[in-house]
Design an enzyme around this catalytic site. Structure first.
Site, PDB file in Angstrom:
ATOM      1  N   CYS A   2       0.866  -1.172   0.000  1.00 43.39           N
ATOM      2  CA  CYS A   2       0.000   0.000   0.000  1.00 43.39           C
ATOM      3  C   CYS A   2       0.907   1.226   0.000  1.00 43.39           C
ATOM      4  O   CYS A   2       2.117   1.119   0.088  1.00 43.39           O
ATOM      5  CB  CYS A   2      -0.847   0.039   1.255  1.00 43.39           C
ATOM      6  SG  CYS A   2      -1.842  -1.419   1.493  1.00 43.39           S
ATOM      7  N   ARG A  29       1.438   1.953  -5.988  1.00 42.64           N
ATOM      8  CA  ARG A  29       1.608   0.989  -4.883  1.00 42.64           C
ATOM      9  C   ARG A  29       0.300   0.355  -4.447  1.00 42.64           C
ATOM     10  O   ARG A  29       0.274  -0.653  -3.749  1.00 42.64           O
ATOM     11  CB  ARG A  29       2.245   1.678  -3.673  1.00 42.64           C
ATOM     12  CG  ARG A  29       3.659   2.195  -3.862  1.00 42.64           C
ATOM     13  CD  ARG A  29       4.199   2.765  -2.570  1.00 42.64           C
ATOM     14  NE  ARG A  29       4.216   1.752  -1.521  1.00 42.64           N
ATOM     15  CZ  ARG A  29       5.190   0.867  -1.378  1.00 42.64           C
ATOM     16  NH1 ARG A  29       6.194   0.869  -2.229  1.00 42.64           N
ATOM     17  NH2 ARG A  29       5.156  -0.030  -0.430  1.00 42.64           N
ATOM     18  N   TRP A  76      -3.814  -1.526  -1.143  1.00 46.15           N
ATOM     19  CA  TRP A  76      -3.748  -2.742  -1.940  1.00 46.15           C
ATOM     20  C   TRP A  76      -4.214  -3.822  -0.983  1.00 46.15           C
ATOM     21  O   TRP A  76      -3.467  -4.251  -0.102  1.00 46.15           O
ATOM     22  CB  TRP A  76      -2.337  -3.011  -2.463  1.00 46.15           C
ATOM     23  CG  TRP A  76      -2.243  -4.320  -3.182  1.00 46.15           C
ATOM     24  CD1 TRP A  76      -1.852  -5.517  -2.674  1.00 46.15           C
ATOM     25  CD2 TRP A  76      -2.582  -4.588  -4.536  1.00 46.15           C
ATOM     26  NE1 TRP A  76      -1.919  -6.498  -3.620  1.00 46.15           N
ATOM     27  CE2 TRP A  76      -2.360  -5.961  -4.772  1.00 46.15           C
ATOM     28  CE3 TRP A  76      -3.037  -3.813  -5.575  1.00 46.15           C
ATOM     29  CZ2 TRP A  76      -2.591  -6.563  -6.015  1.00 46.15           C
ATOM     30  CZ3 TRP A  76      -3.261  -4.404  -6.816  1.00 46.15           C
ATOM     31  CH2 TRP A  76      -3.046  -5.759  -7.018  1.00 46.15           C
ATOM     32  N   ASN A 102       1.066  -0.016   6.157  1.00 45.92           N
ATOM     33  CA  ASN A 102       1.410  -0.848   4.998  1.00 45.92           C
ATOM     34  C   ASN A 102       2.147  -2.055   5.545  1.00 45.92           C
ATOM     35  O   ASN A 102       3.154  -1.918   6.235  1.00 45.92           O
ATOM     36  CB  ASN A 102       2.295  -0.075   4.016  1.00 45.92           C
ATOM     37  CG  ASN A 102       2.828  -0.992   2.918  1.00 45.92           C
ATOM     38  OD1 ASN A 102       2.156  -1.946   2.540  1.00 45.92           O
ATOM     39  ND2 ASN A 102       4.043  -0.738   2.445  1.00 45.92           N
ATOM     40  N   GLY A 103       1.626  -3.260   5.280  1.00 47.94           N
ATOM     41  CA  GLY A 103       2.278  -4.483   5.754  1.00 47.94           C
ATOM     42  C   GLY A 103       1.226  -5.473   6.207  1.00 47.94           C
ATOM     43  O   GLY A 103       0.053  -5.362   5.857  1.00 47.94           O
ATOM     44  N   GLU A 480       6.386 -19.742 -21.432  1.00 50.89           N
ATOM     45  CA  GLU A 480       6.383 -18.403 -20.844  1.00 50.89           C
ATOM     46  C   GLU A 480       7.536 -17.566 -21.393  1.00 50.89           C
ATOM     47  O   GLU A 480       7.375 -16.382 -21.679  1.00 50.89           O
ATOM     48  CB  GLU A 480       6.435 -18.500 -19.318  1.00 50.89           C
ATOM     49  CG  GLU A 480       6.570 -17.190 -18.585  1.00 50.89           C
ATOM     50  CD  GLU A 480       5.477 -16.160 -18.874  1.00 50.89           C
ATOM     51  OE1 GLU A 480       4.445 -16.534 -19.487  1.00 50.89           O
ATOM     52  OE2 GLU A 480       5.671 -14.991 -18.534  1.00 50.89           O
ATOM     53  N   LYS A 484       6.948 -14.020 -23.330  1.00 50.27           N
ATOM     54  CA  LYS A 484       7.600 -12.773 -22.893  1.00 50.27           C
ATOM     55  C   LYS A 484       8.308 -12.119 -24.078  1.00 50.27           C
ATOM     56  O   LYS A 484       8.178 -10.926 -24.324  1.00 50.27           O
ATOM     57  CB  LYS A 484       8.601 -13.066 -21.777  1.00 50.27           C
ATOM     58  CG  LYS A 484       7.943 -13.280 -20.431  1.00 50.27           C
ATOM     59  CD  LYS A 484       7.492 -11.973 -19.831  1.00 50.27           C
ATOM     60  CE  LYS A 484       6.100 -11.800 -19.303  1.00 50.27           C
ATOM     61  NZ  LYS A 484       5.033 -12.656 -19.487  1.00 50.27           N
ATOM     62  N   GLU A 487       5.696 -10.771 -26.611  1.00 51.87           N
ATOM     63  CA  GLU A 487       4.766  -9.686 -26.242  1.00 51.87           C
ATOM     64  C   GLU A 487       5.465  -8.371 -25.956  1.00 51.87           C
ATOM     65  O   GLU A 487       4.811  -7.331 -25.954  1.00 51.87           O
ATOM     66  CB  GLU A 487       3.875 -10.089 -25.073  1.00 51.87           C
ATOM     67  CG  GLU A 487       4.572 -10.331 -23.762  1.00 51.87           C
ATOM     68  CD  GLU A 487       3.573 -10.648 -22.635  1.00 51.87           C
ATOM     69  OE1 GLU A 487       2.443 -10.128 -22.666  1.00 51.87           O
ATOM     70  OE2 GLU A 487       3.932 -11.408 -21.746  1.00 51.87           O
ATOM     71  N   HIS A 503       9.306 -33.061 -35.411  1.00 51.29           N
ATOM     72  CA  HIS A 503       8.120 -33.418 -36.223  1.00 51.29           C
ATOM     73  C   HIS A 503       7.602 -32.201 -36.977  1.00 51.29           C
ATOM     74  O   HIS A 503       6.426 -31.863 -36.926  1.00 51.29           O
ATOM     75  CB  HIS A 503       7.032 -33.996 -35.299  1.00 51.29           C
ATOM     76  CG  HIS A 503       7.504 -35.188 -34.550  1.00 51.29           C
ATOM     77  ND1 HIS A 503       7.476 -36.456 -35.064  1.00 51.29           N
ATOM     78  CD2 HIS A 503       8.099 -35.293 -33.329  1.00 51.29           C
ATOM     79  CE1 HIS A 503       8.000 -37.311 -34.190  1.00 51.29           C
ATOM     80  NE2 HIS A 503       8.378 -36.630 -33.125  1.00 51.29           N
ATOM     81  N   LYS A 603      -3.457  -4.763 -19.527  1.00 57.84           N
ATOM     82  CA  LYS A 603      -2.997  -5.483 -18.337  1.00 57.84           C
ATOM     83  C   LYS A 603      -4.016  -6.550 -17.937  1.00 57.84           C
ATOM     84  O   LYS A 603      -3.662  -7.621 -17.505  1.00 57.84           O
ATOM     85  CB  LYS A 603      -2.785  -4.512 -17.176  1.00 57.84           C
ATOM     86  CG  LYS A 603      -2.237  -5.168 -15.912  1.00 57.84           C
ATOM     87  CD  LYS A 603      -0.898  -5.833 -16.171  1.00 57.84           C
ATOM     88  CE  LYS A 603      -0.419  -6.690 -15.016  1.00 57.84           C
ATOM     89  NZ  LYS A 603       0.744  -7.523 -15.376  1.00 57.84           N
TER      90      LYS A 603
END
Ligand code: AGP
Length: 608
Positions: A2, A29, A76, A102-103, A480, A484, A487, A503, A603
């Site tokens: 946060c 954040r 957050w 925050n935490g 992946e 990456k 994209e 093949h 996103k």
């Protein structure tokens, strides 16, 4: 994570405007809710609501509020979904003490129980609210000075925190404390700031004081005093001048959020590992007794589920399958009350995934989700939720949330392995020990491969296409890695099981054609070696992600990335992808593209 901010100043101004301005600089954040506390004419004013900063300030007119002291918070969510009541600041019963945090307070349930027994009433589901009531209890019932009440309350907390407290009981002070979560002070001639991160005040001052763990700070309008929370010794620490430009600061000095988030992975994995979520065992137990198990996700999240699919087959000896969310229709007829569906999603808002689980739920399936955003749509359809605790991911290309999704799959897999007797308690404990080391292993992997990634990227950036090949569980890593590269650098790369390349796809290979091999020293090692030799024979330039000290493959490939030993047979899908994230990032930068905002991508894909 946060964002928290505090401001204290000599002269009265419209401090509401100042605190909102500072919070807007911390929106990266956390942004699911916003709140401020301001002392105006000896009254403590609290204004807060759910929503992004601009949405909240549309609804609540905070800017005109005047005063000399304020604290604020962008949330957050970790405990309790985003809502007005769960937004910070949180206040004491008498409304005279306001806290932003925050935490994660790990012992908040116990503290909450004790405080309720003493007559305190709570309004939110958050861990943070216990702090305001704890301070109140020590101040009112134990007749301590307000400063001492704050200190005593903080010493009761177990977990991580960056805390700011203001109160009409001490209207000329901001009290702060720091342990594990970031907190910095900024100062200029008119006012003193305290914040989670430098961007909050960088356009007001470059004079910064970094706070360290287990420190308590008392801030006045004309200065600050720092104390060690354990010894209570006063610490002298002068400000230093920070050289960042404002727009760099939100990225903590990194040129892009994506690189910052790659480097955040040790910390975000540690956040996941430390949570020891009870839902992990519940998910494993439900998978263990289910007749059919389907993972469902899109894009990178889909690749993370291949670890889960592999482990369910290996440990549960049942056919499980990962389904691309937009193709979920194809297995709907197999879904009933004996089916478990595991949606995996960073945003929790991917429409393809939501549609799939809605239909699965209608047909009686249990929905056991792995999600980053607390309270997101997918979590509301779920019977169990495992949270990633990766914090907001600003870069469009998923990195830290992919590793968090993958580690969550491994977490469930370990519980499943124990449940099914695939390994005994001693083996389980040994696996758990290595599991807890993963944040450090990822950190070492980043440190040992970043320079090499830049070197290989200089070469790769001139290519038009390439292959990513692997065997076994690391086909996921090849998938992946290729995604990456596609994209963010727009180089057309395909991933295949290495055995499959003979093949057909191998027809594309010609001199200097890039072929990336993920080659851990697991049961596929010898076969991968022969695949590398096949590609070399056709003139390919091969790149190996290999176990450190593996000279056999190192001598076979053109370039290599080295992974710490001990993670080839288990957990390999976590460290082995990290060099590929760095390779894609530096290739994109070399090609002059912005990795944070790749063309055509969003996103979160909330449309079909
Ligand atoms: C990956 O880099 C992309 N950002 C994309 O594939 C993403 O993983 C996919 O859209 C799923 O998003 P979700 O995790 O929020 O459901």
């Amino acid at each position: 994570m946060c964002g928290i901010v505090g401001i204290i100043q000599k002269n009265e101004t419209k401090i509401g405007e100042e605190i909102i301005h500072a919070l807007q600089k911390l929106e990266y954040r956390g942004y699911d809710s916003l709140g401020v506390a301001i002392i105006e004419d000896d009254k403590l004013i609290i204004q807060k609501d759910k929503g992004k900063i601009n949405e909240v300030i549309e609804k609540i007119d905070i800017a005109p509020i005047s005063g000399k002291i304020a604290i604020g918070h962008t949330r957050w969510a970790t405990h309790g979904p985003p809502s007005k009541i769960n937004a910070h600041p949180h206040v004491s019963c008498d409304g005279k003490i306001a806290v932003v945090h925050n935490g994660i307070i790990e012992n908040f349930q116990e503290l909450r129980r004790n405080l309720k027994e003493k007559g305190h009433t709570f309004s939110s589901e958050t861990d943070t609210e216990v702090i305001s009531h704890l301070i109140e209890d020590f101040f009112v019932n134990e007749h301590l000075s307000f400063r001492e009440a704050v200190i005593k309350a903080i010493k009761q907390l177990v977990g991580t925190y960056a805390i700011c407290v203001i109160s009409t009981n001490a209207p000329q002070r901001i009290y702060c404390a720091k342990k594990d979560s970031p907190l910095v002070i900024g100062l200029n001639s008119n006012r003193i700031f305290v914040a989670s991160d430098i961007p909050a005040f960088l356009d007001q001052t470059q004079q910064v004081v970094l706070l360290h763990d287990n420190e308590f700070v008392e801030i006045r309008s004309d200065g600050y005093n720092i104390f060690n929370l354990i010894s209570m010794e006063q610490i002298t620490r002068a400000p230093y001048t920070v050289s960042w430009k404002a727009e760099m600061a939100q990225k903590a000095g990194y040129p892009h959020f994506m690189l910052k988030e790659i480097h955040e992975q040790p910390n975000s994995l540690y956040n996941y590992v430390r949570m020891k979520q009870k839902s992990v065992k519940k998910v494993a137990e439900k998978i263990y007794v289910a007749e059919r198990i389907f993972f469902v996700a899109a894009g990178t999240a889909y690749y993370s589920t291949l670890t889960g699919e592999y482990l369910v087959r290996k440990f549960n000896k049942k056919l499980s399958q990962s389904i691309i969310a937009s193709e979920f229709e194809s297995i709907l007829n197999l879904i009933d009350e004996n089916t478990v569906v595991v949606p995996v999603s960073q945003s929790g808002e991917t429409m393809d995934t939501i549609l799939g689980i809605k239909k699965a739920k209608e047909q009686g399936a249990s929905i056991l989700s792995i999600v980053n955003v607390v309270g997101s749509t997918i979590t509301r359809y779920s019977d169990e939720v495992i949270y990633l605790h990766a914090g907001p991911e600003i870069g469009v290309a998923a990195t830290k949330t992919y590793l968090a999704q993958t580690i969550a799959n491994w977490d469930v897999g370990l519980e499943l392995g124990l449940l099914s007797g695939s390994f005994n308690k001693t083996e389980y404990e040994s696996h758990r020990k290595k599991f807890n080391q993963l944040p450090k292993i990822v950190k070492t992997t980043i440190t040992n491969n970043e320079v090499q990634a830049r070197t290989v990227a200089n070469w790769f950036s001139k290519k038009k296409s390439g292959f990513y090949l692997a065997r076994g569980i690391n086909v996921q890593t090849a998938n992946e890695g290729a995604l990456k590269m596609k994209e963010i650098s727009y180089i057309h790369c395909e991933s295949y099981p290495a055995g499959e390349s003979k093949h057909g796809p191998i027809a594309l290979v010609e001199k200097d054609f890039p072929v990336v091999f993920i080659a851990p020293k697991d049961h596929t090692y010898r076969l991968i070696q022969s695949n590398i030799m096949e590609m070399n024979a056709r003139g390919a330039s091969t790149i190996g992600v290999i176990e450190e000290n593996d000279d056999e493959i190192k001598n076979l490939v053109t370039w290599s990335f080295k992974i710490p030993q001990g993670y080839s047979e288990i957990f390999s899908t976590i460290p082995y992808v990290v060099p590929l994230q760095l390779l894609a990032y530096y290739t994109a930068v070399k090609r002059g593209y912005s990795p944070d905002k790749p063309r055509n991508l969003a996103k979160s894909v909330t449309v079909l």
